[in-house]
Design a protein around this motif. Structure first.
Motif, PDB file in Angstrom:
ATOM      1  N   SER A 524       0.843  -1.192   0.000  1.00 18.05           N
ATOM      2  CA  SER A 524       0.000   0.000   0.000  1.00 18.05           C
ATOM      3  C   SER A 524       0.879   1.244   0.000  1.00 18.05           C
ATOM      4  CB  SER A 524      -0.941   0.016   1.211  1.00 18.05           C
ATOM      5  OG  SER A 524      -0.197   0.137   2.409  1.00 18.05           O
ATOM      6  N   ASP A 542      -4.251   0.638  -2.116  1.00 14.29           N
ATOM      7  CA  ASP A 542      -4.117  -0.635  -1.413  1.00 14.29           C
ATOM      8  C   ASP A 542      -4.043  -1.792  -2.410  1.00 14.29           C
ATOM      9  OD1 ASP A 542      -6.393   0.711   0.943  1.00 14.29           O
ATOM     10  OD2 ASP A 542      -4.253   0.363   1.280  1.00 14.29           O
ATOM     11  N   GLY A 543      -3.502  -2.914  -1.908  1.00 11.93           N
ATOM     12  CA  GLY A 543      -3.434  -4.132  -2.699  1.00 11.93           C
ATOM     13  C   GLY A 543      -2.462  -4.046  -3.856  1.00 11.93           C
ATOM     14  N   GLN A 617      -5.604  -2.752  -6.085  1.00 19.23           N
ATOM     15  CA  GLN A 617      -6.953  -3.315  -6.058  1.00 19.23           C
ATOM     16  C   GLN A 617      -7.994  -2.351  -5.516  1.00 19.23           C
ATOM     17  OE1 GLN A 617      -6.665  -6.941  -3.792  1.00 19.23           O
ATOM     18  NE2 GLN A 617      -5.426  -7.999  -5.338  1.00 19.23           N
ATOM     19  N   ASP A 618      -7.574  -1.364  -4.726  1.00 19.75           N
ATOM     20  CA  ASP A 618      -8.541  -0.471  -4.099  1.00 19.75           C
ATOM     21  C   ASP A 618      -7.864   0.857  -3.799  1.00 19.75           C
ATOM     22  OD1 ASP A 618     -10.922   0.404  -3.075  1.00 19.75           O
ATOM     23  OD2 ASP A 618     -10.648  -0.516  -1.110  1.00 19.75           O
ATOM     24  N   CYS A 619      -8.671   1.903  -3.664  1.00 21.59           N
ATOM     25  CA  CYS A 619      -8.127   3.207  -3.290  1.00 21.59           C
ATOM     26  C   CYS A 619      -9.207   4.001  -2.573  1.00 21.59           C
ATOM     27  CB  CYS A 619      -7.621   3.964  -4.511  1.00 21.59           C
ATOM     28  SG  CYS A 619      -8.926   4.476  -5.632  1.00 21.59           S
ATOM     29  N   GLN A 620      -8.774   5.031  -1.861  1.00 22.32           N
ATOM     30  CA  GLN A 620      -9.679   5.909  -1.131  1.00 22.32           C
ATOM     31  C   GLN A 620      -9.246   7.352  -1.341  1.00 22.32           C
ATOM     32  OE1 GLN A 620     -10.091   4.843   3.023  1.00 22.32           O
ATOM     33  NE2 GLN A 620      -9.892   2.672   2.571  1.00 22.32           N
ATOM     34  N   ILE A 649     -13.482   3.609 -10.507  1.00 21.35           N
ATOM     35  CA  ILE A 649     -12.039   3.552 -10.682  1.00 21.35           C
ATOM     36  C   ILE A 649     -11.709   2.776 -11.953  1.00 21.35           C
ATOM     37  CG2 ILE A 649      -9.858   2.819  -9.669  1.00 21.35           C
ATOM     38  CD1 ILE A 649     -11.267   5.137  -8.219  1.00 21.35           C
TER      39      ILE A 649
END
Length: 670
Positions: A524, A542-543, A617-620, A649
């Motif tokens: 991350s 992340d990921g 794989q993911d974000c914020q 995304i």
């Protein structure tokens, strides 16, 4: 409560959310509109959604296609919109007018939401009452000369249950698919039908020369004769005659289609016109309701809470400037669409041209931006400070004597999050009308990209970080009409003063200073932007896992289809941005203002080369806007960044490599 004169954040204000007590004066009881439906095109329904008016609450159904026939029933064209409509952010809906009116009335009278509900009465506590006449109001604003006149056409209006059409073997083929608008076109008359009320009711509009249905009745909306209706269309084929025979004689109406010359002004003092009072729109392209709703949205955006009585004349003048050109262009295009097929003056009107101009607009974004520009300049000319140059300094190109500097041993790590967002909002960040999106639609792609540079020779083997917003699929139109395609760099935040100054002066890049912190973990990364300890942007990836191969970034602006039309992605030349240098001693004027292109490929000794790629794989995203005291130099930037909607995304990636973009191929576009 918003600052005085500053619009509230989008989606935070309801239909009754203004801090004014509103009284409604409506001559119609609304429930009498039994024979009429209307179009809520994407430019219109987006506004309604913003104020919490949702399609499912009034049984509106989407339009899935358009079919055209000649008067005898021979098909001329069929346009499937079910897939093409994905290019629009909002749905194109067909609604029953009464259901829509009732939902609007329910919204403005509801105690839910912010502010005081509207007062729907004309009788006051002392027993007195008020009446009004729209023509009198327009006469006060524009004088006696501005009156609607007959366009030469009238329209029969009626509705038929879809089940009745389906049960008739002559007409059943017309309703095999839901959501289709069907047109039967003769030389000087036409029949248009489209469903509403969740595809259970078919709305009919039969447009014809007015003299064919003239009667002794008065007014623009009169009872009609079914015998006359059938006679007007007696030359049409059996399918049309079967459809017309389904009309309920007791509910059949004939509607005079009124037009009006362009009015000289929209307002006088604190009195203002909107909708058909300002610009009657003929029904040929279904934008009449949309233009009225856009007018209302514009007034709402320009009169936020905190507006004073003394502000109103200035705001109404701005409302007229914002709305006049667009409303009358839609009016003109609609007139062209309604011309007879055998009219020599019909020209080369295309429905694609109309839909592109009409649908690619968000009046809330447009008017909100217009108000901000007014507030920026209301006290006279100001020094416009875009990311600008200051003067010659050492840079990645050269040292302070102009000698080339080699940074071939430098290192970089770049973090990118690419996402889908609102094209109508991003267009408000373009500096001039020459910048636009290549593809049609109201959905676009953009990227937040953060890079950490290390071991830079021109910085004494030190480094710095920068974070920017890139908008993809953009084109710049030169004066000769040719176009340059690329990704538009809106703003670039840098963590060190020297690169910020150098980039502004040497390249004209939109650079500003901010503290940027990057915290890495095994899979991350966290990026934070702040100023003076006040954080305003947080980006978490992340990921992250190393890719098995060196994958290219997703293509900017992929090809899109709109019915039979395909918009293919052009070859991008590089990164676009806009240089602006204010004129000394002349607030509001520029010594230099022009578009710049950084061509792809670099070409110098420090050319960027990617060695490793990691896919996430993911974000914020988190934005903290603060205020002018906590972010005195970046509050305006933080507000605009926080208002960018995230629809989805597209890609999350990190890259490690050597060298860096040295911008040798930076040039003025013209």
């Amino acid at each position: 409560m918003s600052d005085v004169g500053v619009p509230p954040r989008p989606f935070q204000i309801g239909i009754a959310g203004l801090s004014y007590q509103i009284q409604l004066y409506e001559r119609s009881n609304l429930a009498q509109e039994t024979g009429a439906a209307l179009h809520l095109a994407p430019n219109c329904y987006g506004i309604l959604q913003r104020f919490g008016v949702l399609a499912e609450s009034f049984e509106a159904n989407p339009i899935n296609g358009i079919a055209g026939y000649d008067g005898k029933g021979k098909q001329d064209f069929k346009l499937d919109l079910s897939k093409s409509l994905s290019i629009w952010q909002h749905t194109w809906l067909l609604a029953h007018r009464v259901s829509f009116h009732e939902e609007l009335k329910r919204k403005v009278l509801s105690p839910d939401g912010e502010g005081t509900p509207a007062t729907a009465t004309v009788t006051l506590e002392d027993g007195s009452s008020y009446t009004g006449d729209l023509s009198v109001t327009r006469r006060i604003v524009c004088g006696f000369g501005m009156k609607p006149f007959g366009s030469g056409k009238s329209a029969f209006r009626f509705m038929v249950p879809v089940s009745q059409i389906r049960e008739n073997p002559v007409t059943e083929a017309l309703v095999t698919r839901d959501g289709y608008m069907t047109m039967f076109l003769g030389d000087d008359r036409r029949l248009v039908m489209y469903p509403c009320s969740n595809n259970t009711t078919m709305n009919f509009v039969a447009i014809h020369p007015s003299e064919l249905s003239a009667s002794k009745g008065e007014g623009w909306n009169r009872d009609a004769s079914k015998e006359v209706l059938l006679d007007v269309y007696n030359s049409f084929g059996p399918v049309v005659r079967a459809l017309l025979d389904m009309a309920d004689s007791s509910a059949l109406r004939v509607w005079t289609l009124l037009d009006m010359d362009r009015i000289p002004t929209w307002h006088k003092g604190r009195l203002v016109l909107l909708g058909d009072a300002a610009h009657p729109i003929l029904p040929h392209q279904g934008q009449g309701a949309a233009m009225a709703i856009e007018d209302a949205a514009s007034l709402c955006a320009l009169l936020p809470r905190g507006t004073t009585a003394s502000d109103i004349p200035e705001r109404l003048a701005l409302y007229e400037r914002v709305r006049d050109e667009r409303a009358h262009k839609v009016q003109t295009l609609t007139r062209l669409a309604g011309m007879d097929l055998n009219d020599a003056n019909r020209g080369n009107f295309t429905i694609m041209e109309f839909m592109k101009y009409s649908f690619e607009h968000d009046e809330w974004h447009n008017s909100t931006r217009a108000l901000r520009e007014l507030l920026w300049t209301r006290n006279g000319p100001v020094h416009r400070r875009a990311p600008l140059f200051f003067g010659p300094t050492p840079s990645p190109h050269q040292d302070h004597y102009g000698r080339p500097i080699s940074d071939r041993d430098s290192r970089f790590t770049t973090y990118t999050v690419r996402f889908r967002t609102s094209a109508t909002y991003l267009k408000t960040l373009f500096p001039t009308p020459e910048f636009s999106f290549f593809s049609p639609g109201t959905v676009a792609e953009a990227s937040f990209r953060c890079t950490e540079l290390r071991n830079l020779a021109w910085l004494g083997k030190g480094g710095y970080k920068y974070l920017g917003l890139w908008v993809h699929g953009v084109q710049y139109t030169r004066k000769d009409g040719s176009k340059v395609h690329g990704s538009f760099l809106v703003v670039l935040l840098g963590s060190l003063a020297d690169p910020v100054i150098s980039g502004r002066e040497v390249l004209g890049m939109p650079k500003l200073f901010a503290d940027i912190e990057i915290k890495k973990a095994e899979s991350s990364a966290r990026v934070e932007c702040s100023w003076g300890g006040q954080r305003f942007l947080h980006l978490q990836l992340d990921g992250l896992q190393e890719a098995a191969e060196n994958r290219a970034e997703p293509e900017a602006d992929p090809q899109a289809s709109f019915g039979p039309h395909v918009f293919r992605k052009p070859k991008e030349a590089g990164t676009l941005f806009y240089r602006y240098v204010p004129a000394v001693g002349k607030p509001g004027e520029a010594d230099a203002a022009y578009a710049v292109l950084v061509r792809e490929g670099g070409g110098g000794e420090a050319t960027r080369a990617v060695k490793k790629i990691y896919l996430g794989q993911d974000c914020q995203f988190e934005f903290t806007v603060g205020d002018w005291s906590s972010l005195p130099t970046l509050h305006h930037v933080a507000v605009c960044l926080s208002e960018i909607p995230i629809y989805g995304i597209v890609a999350i990636r990190a890259e490690d490599g050597v060298g860096h973009d040295d911008f040798i191929n930076t040039e003025r576009i013209e």
